[in-house]
Design a protein around this motif. Structure first.
Motif, mmCIF file in Angstrom:
data_model
loop_
_atom_site.group_PDB
_atom_site.id
_atom_site.type_symbol
_atom_site.label_atom_id
_atom_site.label_comp_id
_atom_site.label_asym_id
_atom_site.label_seq_id
_atom_site.Cartn_x
_atom_site.Cartn_y
_atom_site.Cartn_z
ATOM 1 N N ASP A 208 0.998 -1.036 -0.093
ATOM 2 C CA ASP A 208 0.020 -0.011 -0.134
ATOM 3 C C ASP A 208 0.848 0.945 0.020
ATOM 4 O OD1 ASP A 208 -2.920 1.277 0.270
ATOM 5 O OD2 ASP A 208 -1.530 1.996 2.002
ATOM 6 N N ALA A 209 0.837 2.275 -0.986
ATOM 7 C CA ALA A 209 1.552 3.165 -0.995
ATOM 8 C C ALA A 209 1.389 4.030 0.023
ATOM 9 C CB ALA A 209 1.257 4.170 -2.641
ATOM 10 N N ASP A 210 0.145 4.202 0.863
ATOM 11 C CA ASP A 210 -0.013 5.156 1.940
ATOM 12 C C ASP A 210 0.657 4.721 3.073
ATOM 13 O OD1 ASP A 210 -1.359 7.076 0.137
ATOM 14 O OD2 ASP A 210 -3.105 5.991 0.611
ATOM 15 N N SER A 211 0.226 3.577 3.581
ATOM 16 C CA SER A 211 0.933 2.897 4.980
ATOM 17 C C SER A 211 2.302 2.250 4.817
ATOM 18 C CB SER A 211 -0.037 2.180 5.270
ATOM 19 O OG SER A 211 -0.015 0.998 4.719
ATOM 20 N N GLY A 212 2.612 2.066 3.464
ATOM 21 C CA GLY A 212 3.905 1.151 3.317
ATOM 22 C C GLY A 212 3.679 -0.396 3.888
ATOM 23 N N GLY A 213 2.595 -0.735 4.418
ATOM 24 C CA GLY A 213 2.107 -2.161 4.685
ATOM 25 C C GLY A 213 1.627 -2.836 3.407
ATOM 26 N N TYR A 214 1.314 -4.103 3.833
ATOM 27 C CA TYR A 214 0.755 -5.055 2.679
ATOM 28 C C TYR A 214 -0.613 -5.533 2.813
ATOM 29 C CZ TYR A 214 5.586 -5.222 1.096
ATOM 30 O OH TYR A 214 6.763 -4.972 0.490
ATOM 31 N N LEU A 215 -1.278 -5.530 1.593
ATOM 32 C CA LEU A 215 -2.566 -5.855 1.549
ATOM 33 C C LEU A 215 -2.650 -7.241 0.623
ATOM 34 C CD1 LEU A 215 -4.179 -2.425 0.997
ATOM 35 C CD2 LEU A 215 -4.078 -3.746 3.268
ATOM 36 N N ARG A 216 -2.097 -8.293 1.296
ATOM 37 C CA ARG A 216 -1.848 -9.434 0.608
ATOM 38 C C ARG A 216 -2.946 -10.435 1.158
ATOM 39 N NH1 ARG A 216 4.705 -9.816 0.948
ATOM 40 N NH2 ARG A 216 5.178 -8.565 -0.892
ATOM 41 N N TYR A 217 -4.282 -10.240 1.115
ATOM 42 C CA TYR A 217 -5.275 -11.180 1.449
ATOM 43 C C TYR A 217 -5.172 -12.431 0.462
ATOM 44 C CZ TYR A 217 -6.652 -6.873 3.704
ATOM 45 O OH TYR A 217 -6.540 -5.665 4.469
ATOM 46 N N ALA A 218 -5.576 -13.480 1.405
ATOM 47 C CA ALA A 218 -5.575 -14.781 0.832
ATOM 48 C C ALA A 218 -6.466 -14.730 -0.399
ATOM 49 C CB ALA A 218 -6.119 -15.862 1.586
ATOM 50 N N LEU A 219 -5.959 -15.141 -1.572
ATOM 51 C CA LEU A 219 -6.670 -15.452 -2.656
ATOM 52 C C LEU A 219 -7.302 -14.501 -3.227
ATOM 53 C CD1 LEU A 219 -8.739 -18.946 -1.752
ATOM 54 C CD2 LEU A 219 -6.504 -18.554 -2.995
ATOM 55 N N THR A 220 -6.636 -13.240 -3.227
ATOM 56 C CA THR A 220 -7.080 -11.863 -3.835
ATOM 57 C C THR A 220 -5.558 -11.868 -4.862
ATOM 58 O OG1 THR A 220 -5.910 -10.640 -2.427
ATOM 59 C CG2 THR A 220 -8.069 -11.089 -1.898
ATOM 60 N N GLU A 221 -5.732 -10.869 -5.574
ATOM 61 C CA GLU A 221 -4.972 -10.540 -6.797
ATOM 62 C C GLU A 221 -3.600 -10.650 -6.271
ATOM 63 O OE1 GLU A 221 -3.155 -11.027 -10.357
ATOM 64 O OE2 GLU A 221 -5.313 -11.248 -9.957
ATOM 65 N N PRO A 222 -2.999 -9.886 -5.286
ATOM 66 C CA PRO A 222 -1.723 -9.889 -4.896
ATOM 67 C C PRO A 222 -1.226 -11.088 -4.547
ATOM 68 C CG PRO A 222 -2.884 -7.885 -3.872
ATOM 69 C CD PRO A 222 -3.934 -8.727 -4.702
ATOM 70 N N GLU A 223 -1.959 -11.818 -3.709
ATOM 71 C CA GLU A 223 -1.500 -13.169 -3.145
ATOM 72 C C GLU A 223 -1.576 -14.354 -4.325
ATOM 73 O OE1 GLU A 223 -1.970 -16.923 -0.683
ATOM 74 O OE2 GLU A 223 -3.229 -16.312 -2.224
ATOM 75 N N ARG A 224 -2.522 -13.998 -5.177
ATOM 76 C CA ARG A 224 -2.363 -15.000 -6.341
ATOM 77 C C ARG A 224 -1.294 -14.765 -7.270
ATOM 78 N NH1 ARG A 224 -6.667 -17.987 -7.300
ATOM 79 N NH2 ARG A 224 -8.664 -17.380 -6.081
ATOM 80 N N GLU A 225 -0.736 -13.463 -7.415
ATOM 81 C CA GLU A 225 0.442 -13.142 -8.148
ATOM 82 C C GLU A 225 1.761 -13.667 -7.329
ATOM 83 O OE1 GLU A 225 3.022 -8.971 -9.845
ATOM 84 O OE2 GLU A 225 1.009 -8.931 -8.901
ATOM 85 N N LEU A 226 1.647 -13.699 -5.891
ATOM 86 C CA LEU A 226 2.708 -14.284 -5.208
ATOM 87 C C LEU A 226 2.586 -16.030 -5.498
ATOM 88 C CD1 LEU A 226 2.422 -12.213 -2.011
ATOM 89 C CD2 LEU A 226 4.369 -12.209 -3.523
ATOM 90 N N ARG A 227 1.532 -16.512 -5.667
ATOM 91 C CA ARG A 227 1.542 -18.023 -5.824
ATOM 92 C C ARG A 227 1.971 -18.256 -7.025
ATOM 93 N NH1 ARG A 227 -2.477 -20.505 -2.450
ATOM 94 N NH2 ARG A 227 -3.514 -21.813 -4.020
ATOM 95 N N ALA A 228 1.715 -17.284 -8.134
ATOM 96 C CA ALA A 228 2.454 -17.425 -9.718
ATOM 97 C C ALA A 228 3.836 -17.531 -9.652
ATOM 98 C CB ALA A 228 1.658 -16.471 -10.556
ATOM 99 N N TRP A 229 4.348 -16.518 -8.725
ATOM 100 C CA TRP A 229 5.895 -16.474 -8.195
ATOM 101 C C TRP A 229 6.439 -17.738 -7.874
ATOM 102 C CZ3 TRP A 229 8.735 -16.881 -3.931
ATOM 103 C CH2 TRP A 229 10.134 -16.449 -3.959
ATOM 104 N N PHE A 230 5.637 -18.355 -7.194
ATOM 105 C CA PHE A 230 6.298 -19.612 -6.164
ATOM 106 C C PHE A 230 6.077 -20.591 -7.261
ATOM 107 C CE2 PHE A 230 5.100 -23.716 -4.378
ATOM 108 C CZ PHE A 230 5.789 -23.985 -2.921
ATOM 109 N N ARG A 231 5.315 -20.775 -8.167
ATOM 110 C CA ARG A 231 5.427 -21.764 -9.112
ATOM 111 C C ARG A 231 6.369 -21.492 -10.183
ATOM 112 N NH1 ARG A 231 0.722 -24.915 -10.081
ATOM 113 N NH2 ARG A 231 -1.042 -24.551 -8.619
ATOM 114 N N ALA A 232 6.737 -20.295 -10.501
ATOM 115 C CA ALA A 232 7.703 -19.898 -11.362
ATOM 116 C C ALA A 232 9.174 -20.328 -10.634
ATOM 117 C CB ALA A 232 7.869 -18.360 -11.724
#
Length: 406
Positions: A28-52
């Motif tokens: 998050d650009a404002d807080s600097g923290g992360y919004l990586r909720y399960a099975l949402t787009e950011p977490e799915r992107e990380l899951r794709a990174w895991f596969r890669a």
């Protein structure tokens, strides 16, 4: 020894290169923290990174039907495998290291083992567990609870997020539930995690071995009263659930301090949530933790009693619901001693829950902690130096060699 695994100075750079691939995802650009909720787009992107990452290393990836991913070094069907890994999801505006550090370190540990010519006798499996934080569907360690059978698949399928999306809908299918045949293939589990306190700073050590996880749980309290006008309702005539809620927060803090335990109310929902209206309903969530089960039970009972007493005074009604509970987890003592000796590392308990706590009931389990200089977690201030993260990778590589080759 740990130094055998890396040319001094090279591993911190390798860690930073891999870590920087994940750093922008879900931030998050404002807080600097992360919004990586399960099975949402950011977490799915990380899951794709895991596969890669797994594909780059020639490690086939399988799923267990519950949202958990597994990358295999060795035969995926073979028994007595050593499991390692963690999770990608975050609490709202959480830190970068909680969860992903264990996955990045696992891939780098594989690289270190291969670079030194290590060929495991036992299969090695890297895991990415789903919904560890419980920030989206409300139940922490959801993926590991399903895998181990600690949570029925039907209940998990019906869990809904704030937008009304069910876990089954987010997953794309009904969760498979308990997988005893898969669990039976694992002979040990080691989870590396950033420390969520300052014990390692005080010990002047980069890495520690965990001894236990405090018993803990989450309780929802629904307080109902009478919604009314803020300007026309006399104070004496009010049935205000916010008063009951506010008293409960203070009571939980006091009762926890009296017992040397932890109590937190970090989430609240108010209806109708209007500035000029007395609420009709307030819902709060209590997170309670203690060093032993009896202290935890006494704490929760004390808070229940204070809540009921205040509700009678305020003319409100209260319902308390246990949403999750995790018993005291004492990690395998023999394994902990073995790893502490191997790494020459301190041993310490933690008040935080982890997937390792669920797996520990089914197979020998251990945890490694990496020093956090801020001592802060579940916050953008959570931190770890690249040098300490590299020390964590070396420690994990040494542990995995010990468990897969001897």
């Amino acid at each position: 020894m740990l130094s055998d695994f890396v040319v001094e100075g090279a591993l911190p750079n390798k860690f930073r290169t891999l870590w920087d691939e994940l750093a922008p995802i879900g931030r998050d650009a404002d807080s600097g923290g992360y919004l990586r909720y399960a099975l949402t787009e950011p977490e799915r992107e990380l899951r794709a990174w895991f596969r890669a990452q797994a594909q780059q290393r020639g490690m086939p990836v399988t799923e267990d039907g519950n949202g958990n991913l597994f990358a295999h070094w060795g035969d995926p069907e073979a028994a007595d495998a050593v499991l390692t890994g963690s999770h990608f999801d975050s609490v709202p505006h959480g830190g970068a290291y909680d969860g992903p550090l264990g996955i990045v370190s696992a891939f780098l540990a594989v690289d270190e083992l291969r670079a030194t010519g290590v060929t495991p006798i036992r299969p090695l499996v890297l895991a990415a567990f789903v919904e560890e934080e419980g920030a989206r569907f409300g139940v922490p360690c959801l993926g590991s609870r399903l895998l181990t059978g600690a949570l029925p698949a039907d209940r998990a399928a019906g869990l809904r997020d704030a937008a009304g999306v069910s876990f089954a809908e987010a997953l794309g299918d009904r969760p498979a539930g308990a997988r005893p045949e898969l669990l039976g293939r694992f002979g040990a589990f080691v989870e590396l995690h950033v420390e969520q306190g300052r014990a390692l700073v005080e010990a002047d050590a980069p890495v520690a071995v965990a001894s236990a996880i405090w018993p803990h749980g989450r309780w929802r309290f629904d307080v109902t009263g009478e919604g009314n006008h803020a300007g026309t309702t006399r104070m004496a005539d009010r049935r205000d659930p916010m008063l009951t809620y506010a008293f409960t927060v203070l009571a939980a803090n006091k009762e926890a301090r009296l017992r040397g335990a932890h109590a937190t109310v970090g989430r609240v929902a108010v209806e109708p949530n209007a500035t000029n209206a007395i609420p009709s309903k307030v819902t709060g969530w209590l997170d309670a933790r203690a060093a032993d089960p009896q202290t935890l039970a006494d704490l929760v009972e004390a808070v229940r009693g204070k809540l009921a007493e205040r509700a009678r005074r305020d003319g409100t009604e209260v319902t308390v619901t246990e949403e999750s509970a995790t018993a005291l987890v004492a990690f395998d003592r023999g394994l902990a001693r073995r790893l502490a000796t191997l790494l020459d590392a301190p041993v310490l308990p933690t008040g935080a829950g982890h997937d390792a706590g669920l797996l520990a009931a089914h197979l020998p389990t251990a945890m490694l902690f990496v020093r956090n200089p801020s001592g802060v977690s579940h916050s953008p201030a959570e931190a770890a130096t690249d040098a300490d993260c590299a020390a964590g990778v070396r420690a994990l590589a040494a542990v995995l060699e010990e468990l897969t080759c001897r």
